[in-house]
Design an enzyme around this catalytic site. Structure first.
Site, PDB file in Angstrom:
ATOM      1  N   PRO A 156      25.925 -23.758 -16.512  1.00 49.80           N
ATOM      2  CA  PRO A 156      24.748 -23.211 -17.190  1.00 49.80           C
ATOM      3  C   PRO A 156      23.445 -23.773 -16.629  1.00 49.80           C
ATOM      4  O   PRO A 156      23.332 -24.974 -16.368  1.00 49.80           O
ATOM      5  CB  PRO A 156      24.952 -23.643 -18.651  1.00 49.80           C
ATOM      6  N   CYS A 157      22.468 -22.882 -16.474  1.00 53.49           N
ATOM      7  CA  CYS A 157      21.241 -23.263 -15.759  1.00 53.49           C
ATOM      8  C   CYS A 157      20.082 -23.592 -16.693  1.00 53.49           C
ATOM      9  O   CYS A 157      19.013 -23.993 -16.224  1.00 53.49           O
ATOM     10  CB  CYS A 157      20.812 -22.124 -14.821  1.00 53.49           C
ATOM     11  N   GLN A 158      20.251 -23.442 -18.030  1.00 47.78           N
ATOM     12  CA  GLN A 158      19.097 -23.555 -18.924  1.00 47.78           C
ATOM     13  C   GLN A 158      18.379 -24.896 -18.802  1.00 47.78           C
ATOM     14  O   GLN A 158      17.156 -24.961 -18.893  1.00 47.78           O
ATOM     15  CB  GLN A 158      19.528 -23.329 -20.376  1.00 47.78           C
ATOM     16  N   ALA A 198      16.544 -24.781 -15.013  1.00 45.93           N
ATOM     17  CA  ALA A 198      15.480 -23.819 -14.720  1.00 45.93           C
ATOM     18  C   ALA A 198      14.187 -24.215 -15.411  1.00 45.93           C
ATOM     19  O   ALA A 198      14.186 -24.617 -16.578  1.00 45.93           O
ATOM     20  CB  ALA A 198      15.905 -22.419 -15.165  1.00 45.93           C
TER      21      ALA A 198
END
Length: 392
Positions: free
Chosen positions: A107-109, A112
């Site tokens: 997951p990139c949350q 980013a």
């Protein structure tokens, strides 16, 4: 490890399809690419129940109901162990013999920059992104690699994973994989340079078992476009932790392939990709109700010229459309219609915001609005714009 890798390499060289495990799989974007390349998706781990079932529908719908349900179950990668998962999926024998390739994008949350801003707001803490447990899920990815011993690995994530609070996650992953017996490399690639009608920059990391004796390389671009300045700046921010002038043997970053307008075809445009779809007009007739829409709602392609990209999308092996579209619908968003109507080809979020400001000022010149209350200045003019655009 070496004997296990040699055994897997021999099996693949004998003609059997490499067996892929997709971690953080979603509905199967990465799985789809590997499927098209001749790999066999044998398992996936996904936390969201709807996405997990969608992945099973995409890649395991031909199995018996009992076997299908095994693939359709959601799993929390922080709670399930590799050996347990392999057994649950019905593999016999040692778990580390079951998988040849591990792929996935944690997951990139937390990585980013857009996600970081949201986390700061929700948690009311300037370093909230560093406290987000999703920022450590790449460690679970590495745990599955250690236990299942694949011969090849692919990891994908946002460019900001190279600068996570001053820490380069990709470099750390490569250092760990090197110690585990892999040749590694990572770079930044933009999807638009590879025939995708979207300017999407991503970090890609590849690792091969040293037994393969294969150097990590990345594909040459096939398409070209002059990227807007904002995308170039985004890459520079992501790369500020990497000293491109001091590459050494233990530095795993690979300079992105050079893109040339002379060697590449023009980029695939939104018109190329969407021009053959039925026009959506019900919203203009006030015939779109609020609330969820049926994703199985059917429509058919019109008689229109098909581009090479459109033909590819209609005829993707095992996902052929056969002339029918599903879920080609829109939500009721009257606030956005006048903004979209003013956007010009090439406009992006800043231009959309400026169009919204113009609409606000024009409406304000015609009427005086009273009684518009906002909780705090932080909502400011954006909140006003939403109210005004909703009444235009």
């Amino acid at each position: 490890m070496r004997d296990i890798h040699k055994e897997k390499i021999a099996r693949v060289h004998s003609g059997e399809a490499p067996r892929v495990l997709d971690l953080f799989a979603g509905c199967g974007g990465i799985s789809l690419g590997f499927d098209r390349a001749g790999f066999k998706n044998v398992a996936a781990i996904e936390f969201d129940a709807h996405a997990a079932r969608s992945h099973a529908m995409n890649f395991h719908k031909d199995l018996s109901p009992k076997e299908f349900e095994k693939h359709a179950q959601a799993h929390d990668i922080t709670k399930i162990e590799p050996n347990t998962f392999i057994r649950e999926m019905g593999f016999s024998g040692p778990a580390d013999r079951a998988i040849d390739v591990i792929v996935g994008g944690p997951p990139c949350q937390a990585f980013a920059r857009v996600g970081r801003a949201k986390l700061r707001e929700v948690a009311e803490h300037p370093q909230a992104f560093k406290q987000d447990p999703r920022g450590n899920l790449y460690l679970r990815y590495l745990h599955f690699v250690r236990e299942l011993k694949p011969i090849a690995i692919l990891m994908e994530n946002v460019p900001d994973v190279l600068n996570y609070g001053g820490h380069n996650i990709a470099e750390e992953v490569c250092e760990t994989l090197d110690d585990l017996g892999y040749d590694c490399g990572y770079t930044l690639l933009n999807a638009v340079y590879y025939g995708v009608p979207e300017m999407r920059e991503r970090m890609f990391l590849i690792a091969y078992s040293k037994e393969l004796n294969k150097k990590v390389t990345f594909p040459k671009p096939t398409n070209w476009v002059d990227l807007p300045r904002g995308y170039d700046n985004s890459r520079k921010v992501a790369l500020k932790n990497i000293n491109l002038d001091l590459l050494s043997e233990d530095h795993y970053f690979i300079v992105p392939p050079v893109v040339s307008s002379e060697d590449c075809a023009p980029a695939v445009t939104a018109q190329d990709a969407l021009g053959d779809l039925p026009k959506i007009t019900k919203h203009l007739e006030g015939d779109v109700k609020k609330g969820a829409r049926n994703p199985r709602e059917e429509s058919t392609y019109p008689e229109a010229p098909i581009t090479a990209y459109g033909s590819l999308m209609r005829n993707w092996p095992r996902f052929e459309s056969r002339g029918v579209l599903y879920g080609h619908v829109t939500r009721a968003l009257p606030r956005d219609y006048p903004i979209f109507a003013r956007m010009n080809p090439g406009d992006q979020y800043p231009e959309a915001f400026n169009h919204a400001l113009d609409l606000f000022n024009e409406a304000l010149a015609k009427k005086t609005y009273y009684g518009i209350g906002f909780k705090g200045r932080e909502r400011g003019v954006q909140g006003v714009i939403q109210v005004v655009c909703a009444t235009i």
